[in-house]
Design a protein around this motif. Structure first.
Motif, mmCIF file in Angstrom:
data_model
loop_
_atom_site.group_PDB
_atom_site.id
_atom_site.type_symbol
_atom_site.label_atom_id
_atom_site.label_comp_id
_atom_site.label_asym_id
_atom_site.label_seq_id
_atom_site.Cartn_x
_atom_site.Cartn_y
_atom_site.Cartn_z
ATOM 1 N N ASP A 24 -8.799 1.490 44.490
ATOM 2 C CA ASP A 24 -7.495 2.112 44.688
ATOM 3 C C ASP A 24 -6.512 1.543 43.664
ATOM 4 O OD1 ASP A 24 -4.646 1.964 46.025
ATOM 5 O OD2 ASP A 24 -5.733 3.620 46.981
ATOM 6 N N PRO A 25 -5.783 2.404 42.944
ATOM 7 C CA PRO A 25 -4.896 1.910 41.887
ATOM 8 C C PRO A 25 -3.744 1.036 42.399
ATOM 9 C CG PRO A 25 -4.948 4.319 41.917
ATOM 10 C CD PRO A 25 -5.844 3.843 43.005
ATOM 11 N N LEU A 26 -3.374 1.188 43.643
ATOM 12 C CA LEU A 26 -2.251 0.417 44.175
ATOM 13 C C LEU A 26 -2.668 -0.708 45.111
ATOM 14 C CD1 LEU A 26 0.196 3.366 44.911
ATOM 15 C CD2 LEU A 26 0.110 1.895 42.895
ATOM 16 N N ALA A 27 -3.744 -0.510 45.851
ATOM 17 C CA ALA A 27 -4.091 -1.477 46.897
ATOM 18 C C ALA A 27 -5.398 -2.213 46.650
ATOM 19 C CB ALA A 27 -4.177 -0.748 48.241
ATOM 20 N N GLY A 28 -6.110 -1.875 45.613
ATOM 21 C CA GLY A 28 -7.423 -2.475 45.412
ATOM 22 C C GLY A 28 -7.370 -3.897 44.894
ATOM 23 N N ALA A 29 -8.238 -4.730 45.440
ATOM 24 C CA ALA A 29 -8.403 -6.092 44.935
ATOM 25 C C ALA A 29 -9.153 -6.017 43.607
ATOM 26 C CB ALA A 29 -9.181 -6.928 45.946
ATOM 27 N N LEU A 30 -9.184 -7.131 42.876
ATOM 28 C CA LEU A 30 -9.804 -7.136 41.559
ATOM 29 C C LEU A 30 -10.804 -8.279 41.448
ATOM 30 C CD1 LEU A 30 -10.010 -6.208 38.599
ATOM 31 C CD2 LEU A 30 -7.983 -7.584 38.116
ATOM 32 N N ALA A 31 -11.994 -7.946 40.970
ATOM 33 C CA ALA A 31 -13.021 -8.941 40.687
ATOM 34 C C ALA A 31 -13.464 -8.749 39.239
ATOM 35 C CB ALA A 31 -14.217 -8.785 41.625
ATOM 36 N N GLN A 78 -17.665 -5.117 48.191
ATOM 37 C CA GLN A 78 -17.270 -3.713 48.375
ATOM 38 C C GLN A 78 -17.323 -3.305 49.845
ATOM 39 O OE1 GLN A 78 -19.875 -1.896 45.378
ATOM 40 N NE2 GLN A 78 -18.004 -0.997 44.557
ATOM 41 N N ARG A 79 -18.267 -3.860 50.601
ATOM 42 C CA ARG A 79 -18.301 -3.563 52.041
ATOM 43 C C ARG A 79 -17.047 -4.105 52.720
ATOM 44 N NH1 ARG A 79 -23.770 -4.684 51.402
ATOM 45 N NH2 ARG A 79 -23.571 -6.824 52.167
ATOM 46 N N ALA A 80 -16.599 -5.268 52.277
ATOM 47 C CA ALA A 80 -15.397 -5.882 52.851
ATOM 48 C C ALA A 80 -14.127 -5.178 52.380
ATOM 49 C CB ALA A 80 -15.336 -7.363 52.491
ATOM 50 N N ASP A 81 -14.134 -4.660 51.152
ATOM 51 C CA ASP A 81 -12.962 -3.995 50.575
ATOM 52 C C ASP A 81 -13.405 -2.805 49.736
ATOM 53 O OD1 ASP A 81 -10.613 -3.189 49.396
ATOM 54 O OD2 ASP A 81 -10.227 -5.071 48.358
ATOM 55 N N PRO A 82 -13.452 -1.610 50.333
ATOM 56 C CA PRO A 82 -13.903 -0.436 49.574
ATOM 57 C C PRO A 82 -12.967 -0.046 48.431
ATOM 58 C CG PRO A 82 -13.318 0.160 51.845
ATOM 59 C CD PRO A 82 -13.182 -1.307 51.727
ATOM 60 N N ASP A 83 -11.769 -0.635 48.380
ATOM 61 C CA ASP A 83 -10.820 -0.352 47.304
ATOM 62 C C ASP A 83 -10.964 -1.316 46.126
ATOM 63 O OD1 ASP A 83 -9.610 1.760 48.689
ATOM 64 O OD2 ASP A 83 -8.344 0.368 49.804
ATOM 65 N N LEU A 84 -12.001 -2.149 46.144
ATOM 66 C CA LEU A 84 -12.207 -3.185 45.132
ATOM 67 C C LEU A 84 -12.453 -2.606 43.742
ATOM 68 C CD1 LEU A 84 -12.789 -6.260 44.573
ATOM 69 C CD2 LEU A 84 -15.195 -5.692 44.966
ATOM 70 N N TRP A 85 -11.788 -3.188 42.764
ATOM 71 C CA TRP A 85 -12.062 -2.925 41.358
ATOM 72 C C TRP A 85 -13.002 -4.023 40.868
ATOM 73 C CZ3 TRP A 85 -9.707 0.670 37.938
ATOM 74 C CH2 TRP A 85 -8.719 1.466 38.511
#
Length: 105
Positions: A24-31, A78-85
């Motif tokens: 998600d461009p606004l809410a996604g975490a980043l790895a 990704q299972r924990a955060d589907p908005d992950l980048w």
């Protein structure tokens, strides 16, 4: 914007970058997966510290990772955060680049 800045920084140092998972461009975490000459060596996540500042941390500690290990770690995140980048940066001296990533907090 942060994803593009990381890729540009890697390219400016002769490396390459690719977005592996677009969140998600606004809410996604980043790895970020750091690699040297095609060999993955570090997995870092951007997280909010107790002082309110962002930091980069390795969620898996010093666990030895191969290609399957990195894929499993990404799948769990990704299972924990589907908005992950997830971004992969292949750059000479990946450890040095990891230290410099604090500028991208």
């Amino acid at each position: 914007m942060l994803v593009k800045a990381l890729i540009r920084a890697a390219e400016a140092q002769g490396g390459v970058g690719a977005i592996l998972c677009k969140g998600d461009p606004l809410a996604g975490a980043l790895a970020v997966i750091l690699a040297e000459r095609g060999v993955k060596c570090r997995f870092l996540e951007r997280s909010l510290g107790p002082d309110g500042a962002y930091r980069w941390a390795d969620p898996g500690g010093d666990a030895e990772r191969d290609e399957a290990g990195f894929a499993a770690l990404v799948a769990r995140r990704q299972r924990a955060d589907p908005d992950l980048w997830v971004v992969e940066l292949d750059i000479a001296s990946a450890e040095r680049f990891a230290d410099e990533m604090t500028a991208f907090g």
